[in-house]
Design a protein around this motif. Structure first.
Motif, PDB file in Angstrom:
ATOM      1  N   SER A  96       0.817  -1.225   0.000  1.00 29.92           N
ATOM      2  CA  SER A  96       0.000   0.000   0.000  1.00 29.92           C
ATOM      3  C   SER A  96       0.846   1.268   0.000  1.00 29.92           C
ATOM      4  O   SER A  96       0.336   2.378   0.155  1.00 29.92           O
ATOM      5  CB  SER A  96      -0.944   0.007   1.202  1.00 29.92           C
ATOM      6  N   LEU A  97       2.166   1.109  -0.179  1.00 28.37           N
ATOM      7  CA  LEU A  97       3.084   2.246  -0.255  1.00 28.37           C
ATOM      8  C   LEU A  97       2.678   3.227  -1.348  1.00 28.37           C
ATOM      9  O   LEU A  97       2.313   2.826  -2.459  1.00 28.37           O
ATOM     10  CB  LEU A  97       4.492   1.726  -0.538  1.00 28.37           C
ATOM     11  N   PHE A  98       2.771   4.527  -1.037  1.00 25.63           N
ATOM     12  CA  PHE A  98       2.459   5.560  -2.034  1.00 25.63           C
ATOM     13  C   PHE A  98       3.321   6.783  -1.756  1.00 25.63           C
ATOM     14  O   PHE A  98       3.275   7.356  -0.666  1.00 25.63           O
ATOM     15  CB  PHE A  98       0.979   5.944  -1.956  1.00 25.63           C
ATOM     16  N   THR A  99       4.137   7.188  -2.743  1.00 25.35           N
ATOM     17  CA  THR A  99       5.012   8.349  -2.564  1.00 25.35           C
ATOM     18  C   THR A  99       4.663   9.506  -3.499  1.00 25.35           C
ATOM     19  O   THR A  99       5.377  10.496  -3.551  1.00 25.35           O
ATOM     20  CB  THR A  99       6.493   7.963  -2.789  1.00 25.35           C
ATOM     21  N   ASN A 100       3.581   9.349  -4.230  1.00 26.78           N
ATOM     22  CA  ASN A 100       3.106  10.425  -5.118  1.00 26.78           C
ATOM     23  C   ASN A 100       4.166  10.834  -6.135  1.00 26.78           C
ATOM     24  O   ASN A 100       4.340  12.017  -6.454  1.00 26.78           O
ATOM     25  CB  ASN A 100       2.666  11.644  -4.287  1.00 26.78           C
ATOM     26  N   ASP A 101       4.877   9.844  -6.649  1.00 23.87           N
ATOM     27  CA  ASP A 101       5.910  10.096  -7.661  1.00 23.87           C
ATOM     28  C   ASP A 101       5.264  10.152  -9.044  1.00 23.87           C
ATOM     29  O   ASP A 101       4.719   9.144  -9.515  1.00 23.87           O
ATOM     30  CB  ASP A 101       6.949   8.981  -7.609  1.00 23.87           C
ATOM     31  N   PRO A 102       5.317  11.289  -9.719  1.00 26.96           N
ATOM     32  CA  PRO A 102       4.647  11.419 -11.023  1.00 26.96           C
ATOM     33  C   PRO A 102       5.243  10.518 -12.103  1.00 26.96           C
ATOM     34  O   PRO A 102       4.575  10.197 -13.084  1.00 26.96           O
ATOM     35  CB  PRO A 102       4.833  12.898 -11.376  1.00 26.96           C
ATOM     36  N   VAL A 105       8.097   5.604 -10.950  1.00 27.31           N
ATOM     37  CA  VAL A 105       9.295   4.769 -10.850  1.00 27.31           C
ATOM     38  C   VAL A 105       9.668   4.475  -9.391  1.00 27.31           C
ATOM     39  O   VAL A 105      10.104   3.364  -9.065  1.00 27.31           O
ATOM     40  CB  VAL A 105      10.492   5.458 -11.558  1.00 27.31           C
ATOM     41  N   ARG A 106       9.480   5.461  -8.519  1.00 26.40           N
ATOM     42  CA  ARG A 106       9.986   5.346  -7.148  1.00 26.40           C
ATOM     43  C   ARG A 106       9.346   4.200  -6.358  1.00 26.40           C
ATOM     44  O   ARG A 106      10.051   3.416  -5.698  1.00 26.40           O
ATOM     45  CB  ARG A 106       9.774   6.662  -6.405  1.00 26.40           C
ATOM     46  N   PRO A 108       7.813   1.279  -7.234  1.00 23.24           N
ATOM     47  CA  PRO A 108       8.290  -0.069  -7.575  1.00 23.24           C
ATOM     48  C   PRO A 108       9.724  -0.323  -7.119  1.00 23.24           C
ATOM     49  O   PRO A 108      10.071  -1.432  -6.699  1.00 23.24           O
ATOM     50  CB  PRO A 108       8.175  -0.108  -9.103  1.00 23.24           C
ATOM     51  N   LYS A 109      10.570   0.701  -7.209  1.00 24.16           N
ATOM     52  CA  LYS A 109      11.965   0.534  -6.763  1.00 24.16           C
ATOM     53  C   LYS A 109      12.031   0.288  -5.258  1.00 24.16           C
ATOM     54  O   LYS A 109      12.802  -0.558  -4.795  1.00 24.16           O
ATOM     55  CB  LYS A 109      12.784   1.776  -7.128  1.00 24.16           C
ATOM     56  N   LEU A 110      11.257   1.042  -4.498  1.00 32.21           N
ATOM     57  CA  LEU A 110      11.247   0.851  -3.045  1.00 32.21           C
ATOM     58  C   LEU A 110      10.742  -0.544  -2.677  1.00 32.21           C
ATOM     59  O   LEU A 110      11.285  -1.200  -1.785  1.00 32.21           O
ATOM     60  CB  LEU A 110      10.376   1.913  -2.375  1.00 32.21           C
ATOM     61  N   LEU A 111       9.708  -1.000  -3.373  1.00 32.87           N
ATOM     62  CA  LEU A 111       9.155  -2.321  -3.088  1.00 32.87           C
ATOM     63  C   LEU A 111      10.154  -3.425  -3.427  1.00 32.87           C
ATOM     64  O   LEU A 111      10.273  -4.414  -2.696  1.00 32.87           O
ATOM     65  CB  LEU A 111       7.851  -2.530  -3.864  1.00 32.87           C
ATOM     66  N   GLU A 112      10.902  -3.248  -4.518  1.00 38.82           N
ATOM     67  CA  GLU A 112      11.844  -4.291  -4.942  1.00 38.82           C
ATOM     68  C   GLU A 112      13.183  -4.209  -4.226  1.00 38.82           C
ATOM     69  O   GLU A 112      13.693  -5.230  -3.716  1.00 38.82           O
ATOM     70  CB  GLU A 112      12.075  -4.198  -6.448  1.00 38.82           C
ATOM     71  N   PHE A 113      13.769  -3.014  -4.199  1.00 36.00           N
ATOM     72  CA  PHE A 113      15.147  -2.890  -3.721  1.00 36.00           C
ATOM     73  C   PHE A 113      15.273  -2.479  -2.254  1.00 36.00           C
ATOM     74  O   PHE A 113      16.377  -2.514  -1.713  1.00 36.00           O
ATOM     75  CB  PHE A 113      15.903  -1.888  -4.602  1.00 36.00           C
ATOM     76  N   PHE A 114      14.178  -2.113  -1.624  1.00 28.50           N
ATOM     77  CA  PHE A 114      14.226  -1.795  -0.194  1.00 28.50           C
ATOM     78  C   PHE A 114      13.465  -2.850   0.602  1.00 28.50           C
ATOM     79  O   PHE A 114      14.058  -3.701   1.255  1.00 28.50           O
ATOM     80  CB  PHE A 114      13.668  -0.396   0.068  1.00 28.50           C
ATOM     81  N   ASN A 181      19.998   2.476  -2.034  1.00 28.53           N
ATOM     82  CA  ASN A 181      20.957   3.520  -2.394  1.00 28.53           C
ATOM     83  C   ASN A 181      21.690   3.162  -3.691  1.00 28.53           C
ATOM     84  O   ASN A 181      21.915   4.019  -4.548  1.00 28.53           O
ATOM     85  CB  ASN A 181      21.968   3.716  -1.268  1.00 28.53           C
ATOM     86  N   LYS A 182      22.022   1.883  -3.852  1.00 30.37           N
ATOM     87  CA  LYS A 182      22.700   1.441  -5.081  1.00 30.37           C
ATOM     88  C   LYS A 182      21.757   1.537  -6.281  1.00 30.37           C
ATOM     89  O   LYS A 182      22.156   1.956  -7.370  1.00 30.37           O
ATOM     90  CB  LYS A 182      23.183   0.005  -4.906  1.00 30.37           C
ATOM     91  N   ALA A 183      20.461   1.162  -6.043  1.00 29.06           N
ATOM     92  CA  ALA A 183      19.487   1.200  -7.138  1.00 29.06           C
ATOM     93  C   ALA A 183      19.182   2.628  -7.567  1.00 29.06           C
ATOM     94  O   ALA A 183      18.810   2.867  -8.718  1.00 29.06           O
ATOM     95  CB  ALA A 183      18.205   0.490  -6.705  1.00 29.06           C
TER      96      ALA A 183
END
Length: 212
Positions: A96-102, A105-106, A108-114, A181-183
């Motif tokens: 249910s993460l939501f960062t309001n990134d237009p 991209v952000r 999916p990256k947080l879900l996968e790489f964090f 951070n690497k991603a």
């Protein structure tokens, strides 16, 4: 003599009436006090909000977000709003993460790489503790449970605001920090040429309560 007896009887009647009236008033007062002391508060389950602010670059640029879904799995009524918060248990689906990134991209990256690097990538959970009007939460993240102290403030008697700073080092989640951070190495590089993702995350939550 008759006048004296009559006056005496009248006095007794008046005294009896006064005592009964006083007793009745006291009973009404006692009932009101019991009613007031029995006033209870409960959590409005579908109204809770959890937002966070993470930080990137050496300059500590904030990146905000929230979780759209908070499931309250256990709660109980209390004589005060904070007492109703005590013992409350919750779980948050990471999806249910939501960062309001237009750019889209952000998240999916947080879900996968964090979160995807963590031991339990699907849920964040916890239970609240209230003692002497001080709040904390036993927070389970990355398969570990640690206590997170929180500052609390009341808006009237209907909303509790909770704030705190979560240090991901305390939950042994630095692998997740290094992974994101690497991603996002280029995006997390500041004017000094250093790519940095901070381990501190500011937490801001709201819990609504109601009188029962």
């Amino acid at each position: 003599m008759k006048k004296i007896i009559y006056a005496f009887i009248c006095s007794l009647a008046l005294l009896s009436f006064s005592c009964k009236n006083a007793k009745k008033n006291q009973e009404v007062k006692d009932t009101q006090e019991v009613t007031e002391s029995a006033e209870m508060f409960s959590i409005i389950k579908d109204s809770s909000k959890v937002a966070f602010t993470a930080y990137k670059t050496t300059e500590k640029v904030p990146v905000g977000g929230e979780f759209k879904e908070i499931n309250i799995t256990k709660s109980q009524a209390g004589t005060t709003p904070l007492e109703a918060l005590n013992g409350l248990e919750f779980s948050i689906p990471v999806s249910s993460l939501f960062t309001n990134d237009p750019t889209g991209v952000r998240d999916p990256k947080l879900l996968e790489f964090f979160f995807g690097v963590m031991k339990d990538p699907e849920l964040i959970s916890g239970s609240f503790k209230v003692e002497n009007d001080k709040c904390s939460v036993d927070l389970t993240l990355n398969g570990e449970t640690h206590n997170l102290p929180l500052e609390n403030a009341m808006a009237g008697d209907s909303k509790i605001t909770l704030t705190g700073v979560l240090n991901l080092e305390d939950w042994n989640a630095m692998d997740a920090v290094n992974s994101i951070n690497k991603a996002c190495e280029i995006l997390h590089t500041g004017k000094d040429g250093v790519s940095k993702t901070w381990s501190e995350v500011a937490i801001n939550a709201e819990v609504m309560v109601q009188k029962k």
